[in-house]
Design an enzyme around this catalytic site. Structure first.
Site, PDB file in Angstrom:
ATOM      1  N   ASP A 247      -8.560   6.817   1.005  1.00 55.13           N
ATOM      2  CA  ASP A 247      -8.293   8.006   1.818  1.00 55.13           C
ATOM      3  C   ASP A 247      -8.862   9.278   1.210  1.00 55.13           C
ATOM      4  O   ASP A 247      -8.170  10.038   0.536  1.00 55.13           O
ATOM      5  CB  ASP A 247      -6.789   8.146   2.035  1.00 55.13           C
TER       6      ASP A 247
ATOM      7  N   GLU B  83      -2.716  -2.756  -3.028  1.00 59.20           N
ATOM      8  CA  GLU B  83      -2.563  -2.406  -4.461  1.00 59.20           C
ATOM      9  C   GLU B  83      -1.453  -3.226  -5.112  1.00 59.20           C
ATOM     10  O   GLU B  83      -1.577  -3.462  -6.313  1.00 59.20           O
ATOM     11  CB  GLU B  83      -2.294  -0.900  -4.596  1.00 59.20           C
TER      12      GLU B  83
ATOM     13  N   ASP C 146      -6.153  -3.795   3.607  1.00 59.77           N
ATOM     14  CA  ASP C 146      -5.672  -2.469   3.221  1.00 59.77           C
ATOM     15  C   ASP C 146      -4.324  -2.629   2.497  1.00 59.77           C
ATOM     16  O   ASP C 146      -3.731  -3.714   2.503  1.00 59.77           O
ATOM     17  CB  ASP C 146      -5.497  -1.633   4.505  1.00 59.77           C
TER      18      ASP C 146
HETATM   19  O1  MIG Z   1      -0.625   4.193   5.121  1.00 61.37           O
HETATM   20  O2  MIG Z   1      -3.858   1.560   8.424  1.00 61.37           O
HETATM   21  O3  MIG Z   1      -6.638   3.791   3.631  1.00 61.37           O
HETATM   22  O4  MIG Z   1      -8.039   3.614   6.028  1.00 61.37           O
HETATM   23  O5  MIG Z   1      -6.570   3.892   8.406  1.00 61.37           O
HETATM   24  C1  MIG Z   1      -1.902   4.347   5.631  1.00 61.37           C
HETATM   25  C2  MIG Z   1      -3.804   2.953   8.444  1.00 61.37           C
HETATM   26  C3  MIG Z   1      -2.495   2.994   5.891  1.00 61.37           C
HETATM   27  C4  MIG Z   1      -4.569   3.541   4.791  1.00 61.37           C
HETATM   28  C5  MIG Z   1      -6.035   3.277   4.792  1.00 61.37           C
HETATM   29  C6  MIG Z   1      -6.662   3.871   6.023  1.00 61.37           C
HETATM   30  C7  MIG Z   1      -6.005   3.287   7.259  1.00 61.37           C
HETATM   31  C8  MIG Z   1      -4.499   3.541   7.210  1.00 61.37           C
HETATM   32  N1  MIG Z   1      -3.947   2.978   5.981  1.00 61.37           N
END
Ligand code: MIG
Length: 754
Positions: free
Chosen positions: A482, A404, A401
């Site tokens: 999201d 980017e 996650d």
């Molecule tokens: O700033 O890890 O898209 O699936 O649950 C949010 C917490 C960070 C974004 C991800 C989401 C995940 C969440 N993350």
């Protein structure tokens, strides 16, 4: 803007070289594409790629006007000013920008501290800042692909920026999301071509948005590296693009089952409760996911001792029940003295740096945080090795996650200037963040994938990523980030996943039920039915959302959700067979209707129904309170999966679907392999039950193997004709049956010949 032009040409080293006073071009023929690379600095003649894996080159013949190579359509070229024509597409010119054009406000905003080295403005573009290709538009042309995008199926009429962005709050018109796929398919009257701009910079495609007469492809970098991919249909362009950028590896069987996730399961006890609820409600479950709360202080490669004690024992306990564990891994490493990941990385100088050679320090979940420079092989190798920590504890998959990469802040930078990522001038070895940004997630996923290959060679790796670039399918599955618990986001997930599939990403899914905001039970149920046909089927929600696990709403909702999820498990032989096909050809599992019916003009206009493989047409209910919807059935005969009713296409029908089903149609001539609705460890299905179209001749295939690891598999074939069925595979030690449904809805067995 200067028109690009050339004065001389020669064919040498399997390339056609064009040269002129300012620019040069290298034109190459690959088995599935022409490559046109325009550059100025001599060293860029050898420009590499993070995306393209096909290294084969074919001999080229050039007669001064058109280039030809075996198996490729002609490429007509005019040298000065430079333009070309290919498969119904014609470029009216390529233009070079002067420095000021792109180094204006935008670059300054991204780099207020002057982190980019002043002696190398615009990352070494000697003349200026980038190239712009102009393409003549045609009113009947449609565009598809572009990876993960908001909006409907046809992408024409908008401007698309390729810049991986943590778009937490995206909606229908948001431009850049988490992934960048500078690849587009043009299609007109059933004939298609593909364009892939293999530049990792912040490129922009204007698809007849500014003016209907023209489209433009823009890159701010020092080269212009374009692949032209022939059709004739979208199907061929898609599989050619997968041949160019790589096919997805065959996933383990468990990954195709149902996944449960939520941000905010605070401890192992809560996860145990979730699992117990699945058991109590008899809802099958293949994997449970641990979000950032499992870590100690958001430090990757740790478990919090109090909340997740003895993770090894815990994961073994889950595995006993057939449930895998997947853990989240973010790229941000906490900068903390004594934390081994940081200390090791620092010792090796693994982190992204400022031009002065200091670590770029910022904030993401950990604070302060630093970011590994995945563009360097030694850093990827180091990161891959760290995964041993999870694998030894029995973790089955890695969830990447925030790659980017997302940054909440960076020391010394104003938030607005930063754009929620690293400064453009930050250094990745010799490269700038502006160049590496879009492949950061791809390269992080590569490390996660290779770590699993290396330390767990008997299992198939499983990586899920949020950020990616063309070629991401070689290492990871993709989820669409999201989304929200809105009906509009349920609907939008369909064209988003279809276009991702056309862009080479066969394995993808959206958060079922929606990530942020509160979901209604009806939304989660309809979304679960739709998710039955997502390649990646995961229910996930945000920390502040209402709980939305399939059992969370009581009856009748949990009963219907059980049915939907069990239906996915019933279809697993078919899903697995499609997955194996994807691993060989890159063909997506979810396909637009026109993918199967390229001659059908109506098919090109449908964004809210799709094919799952060649045999099933799926038309989900996408609005609250509705039990009916219009469904387009193309030419041929179709059977309502649930009632047995037969329709003759092409036609529009009104489908009826209560909460216990999703409108689903079996295509004439096809047989779909199914099994019992429960998780299975091996992909040798017992029972194996083919559901066959009730009339005429039908055929179907099933791919079977051990479900994980390297074991060789087998494809078997079922042929049915005139009420007699023949199966080419082994029936030994298991039940193999063939069934039709009559138009009255009765299941009737067809005798299988020995
Ligand atoms: O700033 O890890 O898209 O699936 O649950 C949010 C917490 C960070 C974004 C991800 C989401 C995940 C969440 N993350």
């Amino acid at each position: 803007m200067h028109p690009v032009g050339f004065s001389h040409w020669k064919v040498e080293d399997q390339a056609l070289w064009l040269t002129g006073p300012t620019f040069s071009a290298r034109i190459e023929a690959l088995p599935h594409a022409w490559r046109v690379l325009v550059f100025q600095r001599p060293q860029d003649a050898k420009k590499g790629s993070w995306a393209v894996v096909d290294e084969r080159r074919l001999p080229i013949v050039f007669d001064g006007q058109s280039a030809s190579a075996e198996g490729l359509p002609l490429l007509a070229l005019s040298l000065s000013p430079f333009s070309f024509a290919f498969e119904g597409l014609s470029a009216s010119g390529l233009f070079a920008h002067t420095l000021a054009t792109w180094r204006g406000d935008e670059a300054a905003a991204f780099d207020p501290l002057g982190l980019a080295r002043p002696e190398a403005p615009a990352d070494g573009h000697p003349l200026g800042g980038g190239f712009e290709l102009h393409l003549k538009e045609s009113p009947g042309r449609r565009y598809f692909g572009l990876g993960e995008r908001t909006g409907f199926l046809d992408k024409k009429g908008r401007r698309y920026t390729h810049w991986n962005t943590d778009q937490f709050d995206h909606q229908e018109t948001t431009d850049a999301l988490y992934q960048s796929h500078p690849f587009v398919i043009g299609s007109e009257s059933g004939k298609a071509f593909g364009l892939f701009l293999d530049e990792t910079w912040k490129t922009v495609f204007d698809l007849a948005a500014t003016t209907p007469e023209e489209s433009t492809l823009f890159t701010p970098g020092p080269t212009f590296d374009l692949y032209l991919i022939p059709g004739p249909t979208v199907r061929e362009v898609t599989t050619a693009f997968a041949a160019l950028t790589g096919k997805p590896p065959l996933p383990p069987l468990w990954a195709l089952g149902f996944h449960q996730c939520r941000w905010g399961y605070p401890d192992a006890e809560t996860v145990r409760e979730v699992v117990a609820n699945f058991e109590a409600h008899e809802i099958p479950l293949s994997a449970i996911w641990l979000d950032i709360d499992y870590m100690d202080g958001y430090k990757v490669f740790t478990f919090h001792e109090g909340r997740f004690p003895e993770p090894e024992k815990f994961f073994a306990e889950l595995k006993e029940k057939g449930i895998r564990t997947v853990v989240i891994v973010d790229p941000g490493v906490k900068k903390e003295a004594g934390y081994s990941v940081y200390e090791e990385g620092r010792r090796m100088r693994s982190f992204v740096e400022t031009p002065r050679g200091d670590e770029v320090v910022g904030e993401v979940w950990p604070k302060p945080a630093v970011w590994p420079d995945f563009s360097r092989k030694e850093v990827r190798d180091w990161w891959a090795g760290l995964h041993r920590f999870y694998l030894e504890k029995g973790v089955a998959g890695i969830w990447n996650d925030m790659n980017e990469p997302s940054a909440f802040s960076v020391e010394g930078m104003e938030e607005k200037a930063l754009g929620k990522t690293l400064p453009l001038g930050a250094r990745h070895g010799e490269k700038s963040h502006a160049e590496v940004h879009n492949v950061y997630g791809l390269l992080m996923s590569q490390a996660a994938y290779e770590g699993q290959k290396r330390y767990d060679p008997n299992r198939r790796p499983f990586v899920l990523t949020r950020a990616g670039f063309a070629g991401i399918q070689r290492y990871a599955w993709v989820w669409t980030g999201d989304n929200k618990s809105h009906w509009g986001h349920l609907e939008m997930s369909i064209p988003m996943l279809l276009n991702l599939g056309l862009s080479g990403v066969a394995f993808a899914g959206a958060d079922i039920g929606g990530f942020s905001e509160d979901a209604s039970p009806e939304l989660v149920l309809r979304w679960t039915w739709l998710g039955t046909f997502y390649p990646f089927m995961r229910n996930h929600s945000g920390k502040t959302s209402r709980r939305q696990e399939p059992y969370a709403f009581g009856e009748p909702w949990s009963g219907h959700m059980r049915e939907a999820i069990r239906f996915r498990y019933q279809l697993l032989p078919y899903v697995y067979t499609l997955a194996e096909e994807a691993s060989r050809t890159g063909a997506p599992l979810m396909r637009p209707i026109f993918y199967e019916f390229p001659e059908d003009e109506t098919a090109y206009t449908i964004h809210d129904a799709f094919f799952f493989g060649p045999a099933l047409l799926v038309a989900p209910i996408i609005r609250p309170g509705k039990t009916h919807r219009a469904v387009y059935l193309p030419e041929g005969r179709w059977q309502d999966w649930w009632t047995g009713e037969i329709f003759e296409g092409p036609t529009w029908i009104v489908a009826e679907a209560g909460l216990d089903r999703i409108p689903l149609y079996l295509r004439e001539g096809h047989a779909v392999p199914t099994t019992d609705p429960r998780p299975s460890e091996t992909a040798v299905f017992d029972p194996l039950i083919f559901r066959v179209f009730p009339e005429g001749q039908s055929e179907g295939e099933v791919y079977e193997d051990s479900g994980d690891g390297e074991a060789a598999g087998q494809r078997s074939r079922l042929e049915v004709e005139g009420g007699r069925a023949r199966f080419s595979g082994s029936r030994e030690g298991r039940t193999v049956r063939v069934e039709i449904m009559t138009t009255k809805g009765e299941h009737v067995e067809v005798t299988l010949e020995d």
